[in-house]
Write an enzyme that holds these catalytic residues in place. Structure first.
Site, PDB file in Angstrom:
ATOM      1  N   GLU A  71      29.788  34.607  -0.670  1.00 57.06           N
ATOM      2  CA  GLU A  71      29.143  35.579   0.218  1.00 57.06           C
ATOM      3  C   GLU A  71      28.433  36.638  -0.615  1.00 57.06           C
ATOM      4  OE1 GLU A  71      27.661  36.394   2.625  1.00 57.06           O
ATOM      5  OE2 GLU A  71      28.744  37.469   4.187  1.00 57.06           O
ATOM      6  N   ASP A  72      27.366  37.193  -0.046  1.00 58.92           N
ATOM      7  CA  ASP A  72      26.598  38.198  -0.792  1.00 58.92           C
ATOM      8  C   ASP A  72      27.362  39.498  -0.976  1.00 58.92           C
ATOM      9  OD1 ASP A  72      26.465  38.883   1.916  1.00 58.92           O
ATOM     10  OD2 ASP A  72      24.282  38.938   2.023  1.00 58.92           O
ATOM     11  N   ASP A 117      31.555  44.280   2.915  1.00 56.84           N
ATOM     12  CA  ASP A 117      31.335  45.683   3.270  1.00 56.84           C
ATOM     13  C   ASP A 117      32.491  46.137   4.164  1.00 56.84           C
ATOM     14  OD1 ASP A 117      29.845  48.091   3.482  1.00 56.84           O
ATOM     15  OD2 ASP A 117      28.761  47.385   5.230  1.00 56.84           O
ATOM     16  N   VAL A 161      21.983  48.349  -0.196  1.00 55.71           N
ATOM     17  CA  VAL A 161      21.245  47.650  -1.251  1.00 55.71           C
ATOM     18  C   VAL A 161      20.470  46.456  -0.692  1.00 55.71           C
ATOM     19  CG1 VAL A 161      22.786  48.360  -3.111  1.00 55.71           C
ATOM     20  CG2 VAL A 161      23.299  46.265  -1.844  1.00 55.71           C
ATOM     21  N   ASP A 215      18.785  41.567   2.568  1.00 50.06           N
ATOM     22  CA  ASP A 215      17.582  42.019   3.273  1.00 50.06           C
ATOM     23  C   ASP A 215      17.758  43.375   3.926  1.00 50.06           C
ATOM     24  OD1 ASP A 215      19.460  41.066   5.312  1.00 50.06           O
ATOM     25  OD2 ASP A 215      17.794  41.322   6.714  1.00 50.06           O
TER      26      ASP A 215
HETATM   27  P1  5GP Z   1      30.578  43.426   6.760  1.00 49.27           P
HETATM   28  O1  5GP Z   1      30.763  42.547   7.943  1.00 49.27           O
HETATM   29  O2  5GP Z   1      31.574  43.212   5.648  1.00 49.27           O
HETATM   30  O3  5GP Z   1      30.459  44.877   7.147  1.00 49.27           O
HETATM   31  O4  5GP Z   1      29.149  43.135   6.190  1.00 49.27           O
HETATM   32  C1  5GP Z   1      28.826  41.962   5.599  1.00 49.27           C
HETATM   33  C2  5GP Z   1      27.376  41.651   5.851  1.00 49.27           C
HETATM   34  O5  5GP Z   1      26.639  42.831   6.127  1.00 49.27           O
HETATM   35  C3  5GP Z   1      26.761  41.043   4.631  1.00 49.27           C
HETATM   36  O6  5GP Z   1      26.811  39.643   4.696  1.00 49.27           O
HETATM   37  C4  5GP Z   1      25.352  41.578   4.682  1.00 49.27           C
HETATM   38  O7  5GP Z   1      24.556  40.704   5.449  1.00 49.27           O
HETATM   39  C5  5GP Z   1      25.455  42.886   5.412  1.00 49.27           C
HETATM   40  N1  5GP Z   1      25.512  44.042   4.503  1.00 49.27           N
HETATM   41  C6  5GP Z   1      26.557  44.860   4.242  1.00 49.27           C
HETATM   42  N2  5GP Z   1      26.235  45.808   3.358  1.00 49.27           N
HETATM   43  C7  5GP Z   1      24.931  45.599   3.049  1.00 49.27           C
HETATM   44  C8  5GP Z   1      24.004  46.248   2.159  1.00 49.27           C
HETATM   45  O8  5GP Z   1      24.277  47.223   1.444  1.00 49.27           O
HETATM   46  N3  5GP Z   1      22.758  45.710   2.134  1.00 49.27           N
HETATM   47  C9  5GP Z   1      22.372  44.641   2.881  1.00 49.27           C
HETATM   48  N4  5GP Z   1      21.131  44.234   2.765  1.00 49.27           N
HETATM   49  N5  5GP Z   1      23.216  43.999   3.707  1.00 49.27           N
HETATM   50  C10 5GP Z   1      24.477  44.484   3.781  1.00 49.27           C
HETATM   51 MG    MG Z   2      24.899  38.337   5.032  1.00 51.31          MG
END
Ligand code: 5GP
Ligand code: MG
Length: 179
Positions: A98-99, A102, A152, A158
């Site tokens: 995974e990228d 968060d 970021v 993106d």
């Molecule tokens: P979570 O569900 O853990 O909050 O977020 C995961 C997803 O949110 C990642 O797969 C990504 O698509 C997006 N995301 C979270 N933080 C960032 C960030 O700093 N930049 C970007 N471009 N996408 C983010």
């Molecule tokens: Mg993503």
């Protein structure tokens, strides 16, 4: 496009040298196991492509797609499954690539979804980790870089579908998403 970047957080060179280390670590841990790497579209594709090439063991790969963000910079919290796996992972060793981790909502959803398919094991490899933002109980087994709480883009990541093709990870100028 590059004018919208406030600061380069991780250079191409830093990305490649850390991925080379991660690949060696994963290859050592999965020696003799033929894991299935699962990429989470679309953000993970650059990391996925570099990571599988840095992991010199027999493996398979597959993809799934989920959505959470819409056009904002804050996770909506509601995750939708857009594309499921095509491979059968029952009894297989699975590594999610995974990228970014968060809040953890996305990976929590992905892990719960994949666990229902009864893999032999399931681990998470995240290129980026923003631990200060975590609300869902989940951690990655492998982390490329721990980063501060800033939005970021680049290297697959993106904002409103743009900036994915920037080759480094950069902090987006806040005025871009505050417009
Ligand atoms: P979570 O569900 O853990 O909050 O977020 C995961 C997803 O949110 C990642 O797969 C990504 O698509 C997006 N995301 C979270 N933080 C960032 C960030 O700093 N930049 C970007 N471009 N996408 C983010
Ligand atoms: Mg993503």
């Amino acid at each position: 496009m590059h004018n919208d970047i406030a600061e380069i957080l991780i250079t191409e060179k830093e990305l490649q040298s850390r991925i080379a280390e991660l690949g060696k670590e994963v290859a050592k841990d999965y020696e003799g196991k033929t894991p299935i790497f699962v990429g989470v579209l679309k953000g993970a594709i650059m990391f996925f492509a570099d990571m599988v090439r840095a992991t010199p063991i027999p493996c398979e790969y597959d993809f799934m797609a989920v959505s959470s963000y819409g056009a904002g910079t804050i996770s909506s919290g509601k995750i939708n499954l857009i594309k499921d796996l095509s491979a059968d992972i029952k009894g297989r060793h699975v590594v999610i690539l995974e990228d970014i981790l968060d809040t953890g909502n996305t990976l929590r959803f992905v892990v719960d979804h994949l666990m229902e398919k009864e893999p032999a094991s399931l681990k998470i490899c995240a290129l980026l980790d923003k631990p200060s933002r975590r609300t869902a109980p989940i951690e990655a087994d492998y982390v490329g870089f721990t980063i501060p709480n800033q939005f970021v883009v680049g290297y697959g990541l993106d904002y409103d579908e743009i900036y994915r093709n920037i080759p480094y990870v950069g902090i987006l100028k806040p005025e871009v998403y505050k417009k």
